[in-house]
Design a protein around this motif. Structure first.
Motif, PDB file in Angstrom:
ATOM      1  N   ASN A 193      11.251   1.282 -23.662  1.00  0.00           N
ATOM      2  CA  ASN A 193      12.619   1.800 -23.615  1.00  0.00           C
ATOM      3  C   ASN A 193      13.000   2.359 -22.250  1.00  0.00           C
ATOM      4  N   ALA A 194      12.172   2.131 -21.223  1.00  0.00           N
ATOM      5  CA  ALA A 194      12.475   2.640 -19.881  1.00  0.00           C
ATOM      6  C   ALA A 194      13.710   1.938 -19.329  1.00  0.00           C
ATOM      7  N   ASN A 195      14.584   2.697 -18.657  1.00  0.00           N
ATOM      8  CA  ASN A 195      15.766   2.059 -18.079  1.00  0.00           C
ATOM      9  C   ASN A 195      15.398   1.406 -16.752  1.00  0.00           C
ATOM     10  N   ASP A 196      16.347   0.680 -16.182  1.00  0.00           N
ATOM     11  CA  ASP A 196      16.036  -0.128 -15.003  1.00  0.00           C
ATOM     12  C   ASP A 196      15.981   0.668 -13.710  1.00  0.00           C
ATOM     13  N   THR A 197      16.049   1.999 -13.809  1.00  0.00           N
ATOM     14  CA  THR A 197      15.908   2.820 -12.607  1.00  0.00           C
ATOM     15  C   THR A 197      14.510   3.421 -12.480  1.00  0.00           C
ATOM     16  N   VAL A 198      13.676   3.275 -13.508  1.00  0.00           N
ATOM     17  CA  VAL A 198      12.339   3.857 -13.488  1.00  0.00           C
ATOM     18  C   VAL A 198      11.456   3.074 -12.519  1.00  0.00           C
ATOM     19  N   THR A 199      10.698   3.808 -11.699  1.00  0.00           N
ATOM     20  CA  THR A 199       9.817   3.173 -10.724  1.00  0.00           C
ATOM     21  C   THR A 199       8.400   3.721 -10.832  1.00  0.00           C
ATOM     22  N   THR A 232       0.823  -1.206   0.000  1.00  0.00           N
ATOM     23  CA  THR A 232       0.000   0.000   0.000  1.00  0.00           C
ATOM     24  C   THR A 232       0.861   1.262   0.000  1.00  0.00           C
ATOM     25  N   ILE A 233       2.157   1.124   0.333  1.00  0.00           N
ATOM     26  CA  ILE A 233       3.101   2.240   0.236  1.00  0.00           C
ATOM     27  C   ILE A 233       4.333   1.749  -0.524  1.00  0.00           C
ATOM     28  N   GLY A 234       5.182   2.671  -0.886  1.00  0.00           N
ATOM     29  CA  GLY A 234       6.419   2.308  -1.563  1.00  0.00           C
ATOM     30  C   GLY A 234       6.284   2.305  -3.076  1.00  0.00           C
ATOM     31  N   SER A 235       7.362   1.942  -3.724  1.00  0.00           N
ATOM     32  CA  SER A 235       7.390   1.915  -5.180  1.00  0.00           C
ATOM     33  C   SER A 235       8.146   0.690  -5.658  1.00  0.00           C
ATOM     34  N   ALA A 236       8.043   0.430  -6.955  1.00  0.00           N
ATOM     35  CA  ALA A 236       8.692  -0.743  -7.532  1.00  0.00           C
ATOM     36  C   ALA A 236       9.282  -0.390  -8.894  1.00  0.00           C
ATOM     37  N   HIS A 237      10.360  -1.049  -9.251  1.00  0.00           N
ATOM     38  CA  HIS A 237      10.963  -0.859 -10.559  1.00  0.00           C
ATOM     39  C   HIS A 237      10.087  -1.488 -11.638  1.00  0.00           C
ATOM     40  N   CYS A 238      10.111  -0.878 -12.794  1.00  0.00           N
ATOM     41  CA  CYS A 238       9.316  -1.399 -13.915  1.00  0.00           C
ATOM     42  C   CYS A 238       9.674  -2.855 -14.226  1.00  0.00           C
TER      43      CYS A 238
END
Length: 321
Positions: free
Chosen positions: A230-236, A187-193
């Motif tokens: 094309n998103a890089n691995d730092t996008v969340t 319910t909180i936080g973020s995740a990498h694509c």
């Protein structure tokens, strides 16, 4: 099966036999009576300038407890430590835990473990984000080792089935109910694509298209917009796009609407063993908070070390010499 080492919280197939009998809520009442206040003030101040810290601390605790138990071993820096594994390189919150440790060492030297500080920090992060307050027993000692070799074999992918997750939870004394409740941390936080990329594939033009029918159409479209091919691995992206910074029961409402970010989230509403639990928690936030208190304490008791099985580190980033 592809292992995804940027999942927001992951669990392991290690058999833990744990007991909270050696811990107590007043463990530091004499030796360091202000420890809980010091940790909470540190987290509150740090999160006032970086609200994303709250989700990071909860995730950090999960990643600590799942490898060698809740012993602070994920905090140790260095080559070949748990922290250096790809599964843990995207973790955050280390600095604020170390800051709390420095303050506590100044007042109560060699008294409070980093393991306990991390449990308190994650507990406080939930409360500061609007979640329930939890009384946690203390008295953990810090692990004597931290090895990268213990991490990778014990991680699972966010594409796992309910059976796989339930089996792993059971191996640590945690139930399917605990699985549903602790998943509410999303319910909180973020995740990498990259942590949910298996739910999409590229078409002939190189555009992403959803292949997981359990996702609501508009939600899938929004994910593609935020995480293009094309998103890089730092996008969340936010785990919960509705109330991203609030610890509430919106996560379960999202599951009902087909808006679970990970496949391992979505299966909780698809499987009949857990569907009813998700529905009840989506309707009753008070029930979620009450059950969260119970499951959080159970998680924070996994694989705890006491006595000669651990130490009190002077610094959380280094095992004592």
């Amino acid at each position: 099966m592809k292992l995804n080492f940027k999942s927001p919280f992951l669990f392991l197939p290690l058999l833990f036999s744990f007991s909270l009998s050696d811990l107590s809520s007043d463990f530091y009442s004499v030796s360091c009576p202000n420890v809980e206040l010091l940790v909470k003030d540190t987290i509150r101040f740090a999160s006032s300038t970086d609200p994303t810290l709250l989700g990071k601390l909860v995730r950090l605790l999960f990643h600590d407890c799942i490898v060698e138990g809740c012993d602070g071993s994920v905090l140790v820096q260095g080559n070949r430590t748990e922290r250096s594994d790809p599964a843990n390189r995207s973790l955050g919150g280390f600095e604020v835990v170390e800051e709390a440790k420095r303050m506590i060492e100044a007042l109560c030297p060699r008294t409070v473990s980093c393991a306990d500080i991390l449990v308190l920090a994650a507990r406080d992060a939930v409360e500061i984000a609007g979640g329930p307050s939890v009384q946690v027993p203390l008295g953990r000692r810090d692990g004597l080792t931290s090895s990268i070799s213990n991490v990778r074999p014990n991680m699972i992918d966010t594409g796992f089935s309910l059976d796989e997750m339930a089996r792993l939870f059971s191996s640590k004394g945690l139930s399917i109910d605990d699985l549903v409740i602790l998943s509410g941390a999303h319910t909180i936080g973020s995740a990498h694509c990259t942590s949910f990329s298996e739910r999409f594939q590229q078409d002939s033009k190189g555009n992403l298209v959803p292949i997981d029918s359990s996702m609501e159409k508009d939600f899938a479209t929004e994910l593609i917009k935020q995480c293009p091919a094309n998103a890089n691995d730092t996008v969340t992206v936010s785990n919960d796009m509705v109330t991203a910074s609030l610890f509430d029961n919106q996560y379960y409402r999202n599951l009902l609407d087909g808006r679970g970010l990970f496949k391992s989230d979505s299966v909780l509403f698809v499987d009949e063993r857990t569907k009813g639990k998700v529905e009840r928690l989506a309707e009753d936030e008070d029930e979620f908070f009450a059950k969260w208190r119970e499951s959080f304490v159970k998680l924070a008791g996994v694989g705890v070390k006491t006595g000669e099985r651990g130490e009190i580190r002077v610094s959380c980033v280094n095992v004592n010499e």
